[in-house]
Design a protein around this motif. Structure first.
Motif, PDB file in Angstrom:
ATOM      1  N   HIS A 181       0.857  -1.206   0.000  1.00 36.82           N
ATOM      2  CA  HIS A 181       0.000   0.000   0.000  1.00 36.82           C
ATOM      3  C   HIS A 181       0.889   1.251   0.000  1.00 36.82           C
ATOM      4  O   HIS A 181       0.718   2.146  -0.828  1.00 36.82           O
ATOM      5  CB  HIS A 181      -0.909  -0.064   1.233  1.00 36.82           C
ATOM      6  CG  HIS A 181      -1.520   1.231   1.649  1.00 36.82           C
ATOM      7  ND1 HIS A 181      -2.731   1.675   1.170  1.00 36.82           N
ATOM      8  CD2 HIS A 181      -1.101   2.189   2.518  1.00 36.82           C
ATOM      9  CE1 HIS A 181      -3.023   2.837   1.725  1.00 36.82           C
ATOM     10  NE2 HIS A 181      -2.051   3.181   2.548  1.00 36.82           N
ATOM     11  N   ASP A 182       1.852   1.290   0.893  1.00 37.95           N
ATOM     12  CA  ASP A 182       2.775   2.437   0.931  1.00 37.95           C
ATOM     13  C   ASP A 182       3.607   2.498  -0.354  1.00 37.95           C
ATOM     14  O   ASP A 182       4.034   3.575  -0.778  1.00 37.95           O
ATOM     15  CB  ASP A 182       3.703   2.350   2.147  1.00 37.95           C
ATOM     16  CG  ASP A 182       2.985   2.663   3.461  1.00 37.95           C
ATOM     17  OD1 ASP A 182       1.734   2.660   3.462  1.00 37.95           O
ATOM     18  OD2 ASP A 182       3.658   2.900   4.472  1.00 37.95           O
ATOM     19  N   GLY A 183       3.842   1.344  -0.957  1.00 43.02           N
ATOM     20  CA  GLY A 183       4.608   1.284  -2.198  1.00 43.02           C
ATOM     21  C   GLY A 183       3.825   1.738  -3.420  1.00 43.02           C
ATOM     22  O   GLY A 183       4.397   1.843  -4.501  1.00 43.02           O
ATOM     23  N   GLY A 184       2.518   1.975  -3.245  1.00 45.97           N
ATOM     24  CA  GLY A 184       1.731   2.537  -4.338  1.00 45.97           C
ATOM     25  C   GLY A 184       0.744   1.571  -4.978  1.00 45.97           C
ATOM     26  O   GLY A 184       0.094   1.925  -5.965  1.00 45.97           O
ATOM     27  N   TYR A 185       0.625   0.359  -4.451  1.00 52.64           N
ATOM     28  CA  TYR A 185      -0.358  -0.588  -4.985  1.00 52.64           C
ATOM     29  C   TYR A 185      -1.692  -0.376  -4.260  1.00 52.64           C
ATOM     30  O   TYR A 185      -1.748  -0.440  -3.032  1.00 52.64           O
ATOM     31  CB  TYR A 185       0.132  -2.038  -4.800  1.00 52.64           C
ATOM     32  CG  TYR A 185       1.327  -2.381  -5.653  1.00 52.64           C
ATOM     33  CD1 TYR A 185       1.163  -2.750  -6.985  1.00 52.64           C
ATOM     34  CD2 TYR A 185       2.619  -2.317  -5.132  1.00 52.64           C
ATOM     35  CE1 TYR A 185       2.266  -3.072  -7.775  1.00 52.64           C
ATOM     36  CE2 TYR A 185       3.724  -2.630  -5.913  1.00 52.64           C
ATOM     37  CZ  TYR A 185       3.537  -3.006  -7.233  1.00 52.64           C
ATOM     38  OH  TYR A 185       4.625  -3.320  -8.012  1.00 52.64           O
ATOM     39  N   ASP A 186      -2.749  -0.163  -5.036  1.00 45.87           N
ATOM     40  CA  ASP A 186      -4.053   0.164  -4.450  1.00 45.87           C
ATOM     41  C   ASP A 186      -4.816  -1.104  -4.076  1.00 45.87           C
ATOM     42  O   ASP A 186      -5.678  -1.566  -4.821  1.00 45.87           O
ATOM     43  CB  ASP A 186      -4.857   1.008  -5.438  1.00 45.87           C
ATOM     44  CG  ASP A 186      -6.185   1.447  -4.832  1.00 45.87           C
ATOM     45  OD1 ASP A 186      -6.472   1.079  -3.671  1.00 45.87           O
ATOM     46  OD2 ASP A 186      -6.933   2.146  -5.533  1.00 45.87           O
ATOM     47  N   ILE A 187      -4.477  -1.644  -2.911  1.00 42.31           N
ATOM     48  CA  ILE A 187      -5.144  -2.872  -2.455  1.00 42.31           C
ATOM     49  C   ILE A 187      -6.502  -2.573  -1.814  1.00 42.31           C
ATOM     50  O   ILE A 187      -7.229  -3.487  -1.458  1.00 42.31           O
ATOM     51  CB  ILE A 187      -4.260  -3.669  -1.467  1.00 42.31           C
ATOM     52  CG1 ILE A 187      -3.822  -2.778  -0.300  1.00 42.31           C
ATOM     53  CG2 ILE A 187      -3.040  -4.262  -2.187  1.00 42.31           C
ATOM     54  CD1 ILE A 187      -3.118  -3.540   0.811  1.00 42.31           C
ATOM     55  N   ILE A 188      -6.835  -1.281  -1.666  1.00 38.70           N
ATOM     56  CA  ILE A 188      -8.143  -0.935  -1.092  1.00 38.70           C
ATOM     57  C   ILE A 188      -9.210  -1.005  -2.188  1.00 38.70           C
ATOM     58  O   ILE A 188     -10.204  -1.715  -2.046  1.00 38.70           O
ATOM     59  CB  ILE A 188      -8.137   0.474  -0.474  1.00 38.70           C
ATOM     60  CG1 ILE A 188      -6.996   0.599   0.550  1.00 38.70           C
ATOM     61  CG2 ILE A 188      -9.491   0.773   0.185  1.00 38.70           C
ATOM     62  CD1 ILE A 188      -6.802   2.014   1.086  1.00 38.70           C
ATOM     63  N   TYR A 189      -9.005  -0.303  -3.274  1.00 42.55           N
ATOM     64  CA  TYR A 189     -10.045  -0.185  -4.314  1.00 42.55           C
ATOM     65  C   TYR A 189      -9.776  -1.057  -5.540  1.00 42.55           C
ATOM     66  O   TYR A 189     -10.664  -1.252  -6.345  1.00 42.55           O
ATOM     67  CB  TYR A 189     -10.194   1.283  -4.733  1.00 42.55           C
ATOM     68  CG  TYR A 189     -10.590   2.163  -3.579  1.00 42.55           C
ATOM     69  CD1 TYR A 189     -11.874   2.071  -3.031  1.00 42.55           C
ATOM     70  CD2 TYR A 189      -9.682   3.043  -3.002  1.00 42.55           C
ATOM     71  CE1 TYR A 189     -12.243   2.851  -1.946  1.00 42.55           C
ATOM     72  CE2 TYR A 189     -10.050   3.832  -1.913  1.00 42.55           C
ATOM     73  CZ  TYR A 189     -11.319   3.734  -1.396  1.00 42.55           C
ATOM     74  OH  TYR A 189     -11.681   4.496  -0.324  1.00 42.55           O
ATOM     75  N   HIS A 190      -8.544  -1.546  -5.702  1.00 41.75           N
ATOM     76  CA  HIS A 190      -8.223  -2.337  -6.899  1.00 41.75           C
ATOM     77  C   HIS A 190      -7.443  -3.604  -6.563  1.00 41.75           C
ATOM     78  O   HIS A 190      -6.433  -3.911  -7.187  1.00 41.75           O
ATOM     79  CB  HIS A 190      -7.440  -1.477  -7.901  1.00 41.75           C
ATOM     80  CG  HIS A 190      -8.260  -0.360  -8.468  1.00 41.75           C
ATOM     81  ND1 HIS A 190      -8.211   0.919  -7.986  1.00 41.75           N
ATOM     82  CD2 HIS A 190      -9.192  -0.350  -9.452  1.00 41.75           C
ATOM     83  CE1 HIS A 190      -9.060   1.687  -8.653  1.00 41.75           C
ATOM     84  NE2 HIS A 190      -9.671   0.938  -9.547  1.00 41.75           N
ATOM     85  N   LEU A 191      -7.923  -4.340  -5.572  1.00 39.22           N
ATOM     86  CA  LEU A 191      -7.230  -5.555  -5.130  1.00 39.22           C
ATOM     87  C   LEU A 191      -7.092  -6.573  -6.269  1.00 39.22           C
ATOM     88  O   LEU A 191      -6.027  -7.155  -6.460  1.00 39.22           O
ATOM     89  CB  LEU A 191      -7.982  -6.181  -3.944  1.00 39.22           C
ATOM     90  CG  LEU A 191      -7.410  -7.489  -3.393  1.00 39.22           C
ATOM     91  CD1 LEU A 191      -5.973  -7.310  -2.902  1.00 39.22           C
ATOM     92  CD2 LEU A 191      -8.284  -8.039  -2.262  1.00 39.22           C
ATOM     93  N   ASP A 192      -8.145  -6.766  -7.038  1.00 40.86           N
ATOM     94  CA  ASP A 192      -8.085  -7.751  -8.126  1.00 40.86           C
ATOM     95  C   ASP A 192      -7.019  -7.378  -9.154  1.00 40.86           C
ATOM     96  O   ASP A 192      -6.289  -8.246  -9.643  1.00 40.86           O
ATOM     97  CB  ASP A 192      -9.447  -7.893  -8.813  1.00 40.86           C
ATOM     98  CG  ASP A 192     -10.401  -8.763  -7.991  1.00 40.86           C
ATOM     99  OD1 ASP A 192      -9.925  -9.757  -7.401  1.00 40.86           O
ATOM    100  OD2 ASP A 192     -11.597  -8.441  -7.922  1.00 40.86           O
ATOM    101  N   ILE A 234      -5.582   1.887   5.373  1.00 37.36           N
ATOM    102  CA  ILE A 234      -6.125   0.763   4.600  1.00 37.36           C
ATOM    103  C   ILE A 234      -7.528   0.425   5.105  1.00 37.36           C
ATOM    104  O   ILE A 234      -8.451   0.258   4.305  1.00 37.36           O
ATOM    105  CB  ILE A 234      -5.198  -0.476   4.672  1.00 37.36           C
ATOM    106  CG1 ILE A 234      -3.775  -0.111   4.191  1.00 37.36           C
ATOM    107  CG2 ILE A 234      -5.765  -1.630   3.847  1.00 37.36           C
ATOM    108  CD1 ILE A 234      -2.756  -1.230   4.308  1.00 37.36           C
ATOM    109  N   GLY A 235      -7.662   0.332   6.415  1.00 36.49           N
ATOM    110  CA  GLY A 235      -8.978   0.112   7.007  1.00 36.49           C
ATOM    111  C   GLY A 235      -9.332  -1.360   7.150  1.00 36.49           C
ATOM    112  O   GLY A 235      -8.825  -2.212   6.425  1.00 36.49           O
ATOM    113  N   ALA A 236     -10.214  -1.637   8.108  1.00 36.20           N
ATOM    114  CA  ALA A 236     -10.586  -3.023   8.423  1.00 36.20           C
ATOM    115  C   ALA A 236     -11.278  -3.694   7.242  1.00 36.20           C
ATOM    116  O   ALA A 236     -11.002  -4.859   6.930  1.00 36.20           O
ATOM    117  CB  ALA A 236     -11.485  -3.054   9.652  1.00 36.20           C
ATOM    118  N   GLU A 237     -12.147  -2.958   6.572  1.00 41.56           N
ATOM    119  CA  GLU A 237     -12.936  -3.568   5.496  1.00 41.56           C
ATOM    120  C   GLU A 237     -12.018  -4.132   4.402  1.00 41.56           C
ATOM    121  O   GLU A 237     -12.194  -5.267   3.957  1.00 41.56           O
ATOM    122  CB  GLU A 237     -13.849  -2.487   4.910  1.00 41.56           C
ATOM    123  CG  GLU A 237     -15.122  -3.006   4.311  1.00 41.56           C
ATOM    124  CD  GLU A 237     -15.936  -1.862   3.703  1.00 41.56           C
ATOM    125  OE1 GLU A 237     -16.184  -1.930   2.489  1.00 41.56           O
ATOM    126  OE2 GLU A 237     -16.261  -0.908   4.438  1.00 41.56           O
TER     127      GLU A 237
END
Ligand code: FE
Ligand code: FE
Ligand code: ZN
Length: 274
Positions: A181-192, A234-237
């Protein structure tokens, strides 16, 4: 059932560490191979290890994750420090044979202005000098946040290391949610999309473990400051979604959140019951 545990202290021995894992509702755990900021390791106590192995068996623990000391740098500009990293990790892997079939994770290193390509080459050379066909441990490269000159800041750099390793079957990746996430990968909105990219560049079959952490900083900040589950950016969800994702849910998850035992117990409960 979710395989989840946390980082635990090994200061009072393996058996006490295993008892703590059971106490907090974990069915796996991570521990440092030795003092994370030093390189001294105490001699192994076989009775203590046997007690620990029994706890793991009785409680159906998933694969354990041993973490190398932070201070090791396999691509230091100083050959003496590179030797120290190699010798320490070789010794760790020899000790891991007392707990066969588990995982050993390390931070690839910092190239300290020698350039990522030079760093990648040195890391692969070190791995080629310590990996053995007969070892029972899978060695994991951790995904890094990209602070300073860290190698492993993106999937391409990790793939390039594995590409240069001869015994690729002994290699895998530990994905740290705070770091990517800090590295710039959007695992919140674009995990797939992130998983698709991981699969294309490294291959999902190499993904062996997840460090499940929230982050004190926004996506792309290159900071690496872990936060408690649900209290960060990032958040729990999003973190729960990661534990439930069909491509990830069978993997072991390890919390490295800023907690004591009771805090870990709460987070494990939250993630199991989500
Ligand atoms: Fe780490
Ligand atoms: Fe981590
Ligand atoms: Zn971190």
């Amino acid at each position: 059932m979710l395989t989840i545990g946390s980082h635990l202290s090994i200061a009072k021995g393996f058996t006490a560490m295993g008892e703590n894992a059971v106490k907090i509702g974990a069915n796996t755990l991570q521990f440092f191979s030795r003092n994370p900021r030093g390189t001294k390791a105490r001699p192994l106590d076989e009775k203590d290890i046997a007690g620990f192995r029994q706890i793991c068996e009785e409680n159906h623990f998933g694969r354990l994750l041993c973490h190398a000391p932070y201070i090791l740098n396999a691509c230091s500009a100083d050959p003496g420090l590179r030797d120290l990293a190699r010798d320490t990790m070789a010794d760790d892997l020899a000790r891991m044979e007392y707990l066969p079939g588990n995982l050993y994770n390390f931070h690839p290193g910092s190239h300290v202005k020698q350039g990522a390509d030079a760093g990648i080459k040195m890391i692969a050379e070190m791995l080629n000098s310590i990996l053995k066909p007969e070892q029972h441990t899978t060695v994991l490269l951790e995904t890094m946040a990209g602070k300073g000159t860290e190698v492993g800041r993106n999937f391409e750099e990790l793939a390039a290391i594995i590409e240069q390793v001869d015994l690729k079957d002994k290699m895998g990746i530990c994905l740290d949610t705070c770091h990517v996430h800090d590295g710039g990968y959007d695992i919140i909105y674009h995990l797939d999309d992130v998983l698709e990219e991981f699969d294309r560049i490294i291959g999902l079959k190499r993904l062996k473990a997840i460090h499940l952490n929230d982050s004190k900083n926004p996506c792309g900040s290159h900071k690496d400051r872990h936060e408690k589950i649900g209290e960060g950016y990032i958040g729990a969800e999003a973190l729960i979604r990661i534990t439930r994702h069909p491509l990830l849910c069978e993997l072991p998850f390890y919390l490295e959140t800023p907690n004591e035992l009771d805090g870990y117990a709460k987070e494990i409960k939250l993630l199991r019951n989500a």
